[in-house]
Design a protein around this motif. Structure first.
Motif, PDB file in Angstrom:
ATOM      1  N   MET A   1      29.619 -26.856 -17.326  1.00  0.00           N
ATOM      2  CA  MET A   1      29.455 -27.837 -18.370  1.00  0.00           C
ATOM      3  C   MET A   1      28.531 -28.943 -17.856  1.00  0.00           C
ATOM      4  O   MET A   1      28.682 -29.427 -16.738  1.00  0.00           O
ATOM      5  N   LEU A   2      27.587 -29.332 -18.667  1.00  0.00           N
ATOM      6  CA  LEU A   2      26.663 -30.405 -18.308  1.00  0.00           C
ATOM      7  C   LEU A   2      27.392 -31.739 -18.161  1.00  0.00           C
ATOM      8  O   LEU A   2      28.319 -32.034 -18.911  1.00  0.00           O
ATOM      9  N   GLN A   3      26.938 -32.547 -17.216  1.00  0.00           N
ATOM     10  CA  GLN A   3      27.550 -33.852 -16.990  1.00  0.00           C
ATOM     11  C   GLN A   3      27.181 -34.869 -18.063  1.00  0.00           C
ATOM     12  O   GLN A   3      27.953 -35.788 -18.318  1.00  0.00           O
ATOM     13  N   LEU A   4      26.011 -34.743 -18.663  1.00  0.00           N
ATOM     14  CA  LEU A   4      25.512 -35.725 -19.630  1.00  0.00           C
ATOM     15  C   LEU A   4      25.510 -37.118 -19.001  1.00  0.00           C
ATOM     16  O   LEU A   4      26.214 -38.029 -19.418  1.00  0.00           O
ATOM     17  N   ARG A   5      24.697 -37.259 -17.977  1.00  0.00           N
ATOM     18  CA  ARG A   5      24.601 -38.536 -17.268  1.00  0.00           C
ATOM     19  C   ARG A   5      24.100 -39.639 -18.198  1.00  0.00           C
ATOM     20  O   ARG A   5      23.306 -39.385 -19.094  1.00  0.00           O
ATOM     21  N   PRO A   6      24.547 -40.875 -17.955  1.00  0.00           N
ATOM     22  CA  PRO A   6      24.348 -41.951 -18.932  1.00  0.00           C
ATOM     23  C   PRO A   6      23.041 -42.738 -18.859  1.00  0.00           C
ATOM     24  O   PRO A   6      22.854 -43.671 -19.629  1.00  0.00           O
ATOM     25  N   ASN A   7      22.137 -42.378 -17.914  1.00  0.00           N
ATOM     26  CA  ASN A   7      20.939 -43.211 -17.764  1.00  0.00           C
ATOM     27  C   ASN A   7      19.766 -42.426 -17.189  1.00  0.00           C
ATOM     28  O   ASN A   7      19.941 -41.350 -16.620  1.00  0.00           O
ATOM     29  N   CYS A   8      18.594 -43.020 -17.312  1.00  0.00           N
ATOM     30  CA  CYS A   8      17.378 -42.484 -16.718  1.00  0.00           C
ATOM     31  C   CYS A   8      17.368 -42.856 -15.237  1.00  0.00           C
ATOM     32  O   CYS A   8      17.529 -44.022 -14.891  1.00  0.00           O
ATOM     33  N   GLU A   9      17.176 -41.870 -14.375  1.00  0.00           N
ATOM     34  CA  GLU A   9      17.132 -42.131 -12.934  1.00  0.00           C
ATOM     35  C   GLU A   9      15.917 -42.958 -12.537  1.00  0.00           C
ATOM     36  O   GLU A   9      15.900 -43.559 -11.468  1.00  0.00           O
ATOM     37  N   CYS A  10      14.911 -42.988 -13.371  1.00  0.00           N
ATOM     38  CA  CYS A  10      13.659 -43.665 -13.050  1.00  0.00           C
ATOM     39  C   CYS A  10      13.669 -45.140 -13.474  1.00  0.00           C
ATOM     40  O   CYS A  10      13.369 -46.019 -12.671  1.00  0.00           O
ATOM     41  N   CYS A  11      14.030 -45.427 -14.725  1.00  0.00           N
ATOM     42  CA  CYS A  11      13.963 -46.808 -15.244  1.00  0.00           C
ATOM     43  C   CYS A  11      15.332 -47.396 -15.584  1.00  0.00           C
ATOM     44  O   CYS A  11      15.422 -48.550 -15.989  1.00  0.00           O
ATOM     45  N   ASP A  12      16.401 -46.611 -15.453  1.00  0.00           N
ATOM     46  CA  ASP A  12      17.782 -47.017 -15.715  1.00  0.00           C
ATOM     47  C   ASP A  12      18.079 -47.262 -17.195  1.00  0.00           C
ATOM     48  O   ASP A  12      19.083 -47.883 -17.536  1.00  0.00           O
ATOM     49  N   ARG A  13      17.228 -46.775 -18.086  1.00  0.00           N
ATOM     50  CA  ARG A  13      17.471 -46.895 -19.530  1.00  0.00           C
ATOM     51  C   ARG A  13      18.744 -46.133 -19.903  1.00  0.00           C
ATOM     52  O   ARG A  13      19.001 -45.043 -19.402  1.00  0.00           O
ATOM     53  N   ASP A  14      19.554 -46.707 -20.770  1.00  0.00           N
ATOM     54  CA  ASP A  14      20.755 -46.030 -21.257  1.00  0.00           C
ATOM     55  C   ASP A  14      20.372 -44.800 -22.067  1.00  0.00           C
ATOM     56  O   ASP A  14      19.467 -44.848 -22.905  1.00  0.00           O
ATOM     57  N   LEU A  15      21.076 -43.694 -21.809  1.00  0.00           N
ATOM     58  CA  LEU A  15      20.880 -42.443 -22.540  1.00  0.00           C
ATOM     59  C   LEU A  15      22.244 -41.925 -22.987  1.00  0.00           C
ATOM     60  O   LEU A  15      22.892 -41.156 -22.279  1.00  0.00           O
ATOM     61  N   PRO A  16      22.707 -42.367 -24.148  1.00  0.00           N
ATOM     62  CA  PRO A  16      24.017 -41.912 -24.626  1.00  0.00           C
ATOM     63  C   PRO A  16      24.038 -40.395 -24.831  1.00  0.00           C
ATOM     64  O   PRO A  16      22.975 -39.762 -24.908  1.00  0.00           O
ATOM     65  N   PRO A  17      25.213 -39.814 -24.908  1.00  0.00           N
ATOM     66  CA  PRO A  17      25.328 -38.356 -25.022  1.00  0.00           C
ATOM     67  C   PRO A  17      24.562 -37.751 -26.198  1.00  0.00           C
ATOM     68  O   PRO A  17      24.124 -36.609 -26.124  1.00  0.00           O
ATOM     69  N   ASP A  18      24.372 -38.524 -27.272  1.00  0.00           N
ATOM     70  CA  ASP A  18      23.685 -37.984 -28.448  1.00  0.00           C
ATOM     71  C   ASP A  18      22.191 -38.317 -28.466  1.00  0.00           C
ATOM     72  O   ASP A  18      21.496 -38.072 -29.451  1.00  0.00           O
ATOM     73  N   SER A  19      21.662 -38.830 -27.360  1.00  0.00           N
ATOM     74  CA  SER A  19      20.261 -39.238 -27.303  1.00  0.00           C
ATOM     75  C   SER A  19      19.316 -38.040 -27.383  1.00  0.00           C
ATOM     76  O   SER A  19      19.498 -37.038 -26.689  1.00  0.00           O
TER      77      SER A  19
END
Length: 83
Positions: A1-19
């Protein structure tokens, strides 16, 4: 199952699960589409693999299988590629 990490590793922008702006490599390194298409040139700075759209988990499944709360932020990897 994918972790669905909450952010961009590069700029730290929030990436919610439905992004629709989240992209991942085969190791689940997670980036926003802007960084992926810009500074990263479509390649993961960690493994060199291609970056593809992250699948979205149906909302009803998120209740039982929530997204990961673990934030990974590695701006130094993106900075090397931008130079």
């Amino acid at each position: 199952m994918l972790q669905l990490r909450p952010n961009c590793e590069c700029c730290d922008r929030d990436l919610p699960p439905d992004s629709t702006d989240a992209v991942i490599c085969s190791f689940e390194c997670t980036f926003c589409r802007s960084c992926a298409e810009g500074v990263l040139g479509g390649r993961c700075p960690n493994c060199g693999g291609e970056l593809l759209s992250r699948p979205r988990r149906p909302p009803e499944k998120l209740l039982k299988y929530p997204a990961s709360p673990e934030r990974i932020f590695k701006p130094q990897g993106c900075a090397k590629l931008a130079a």
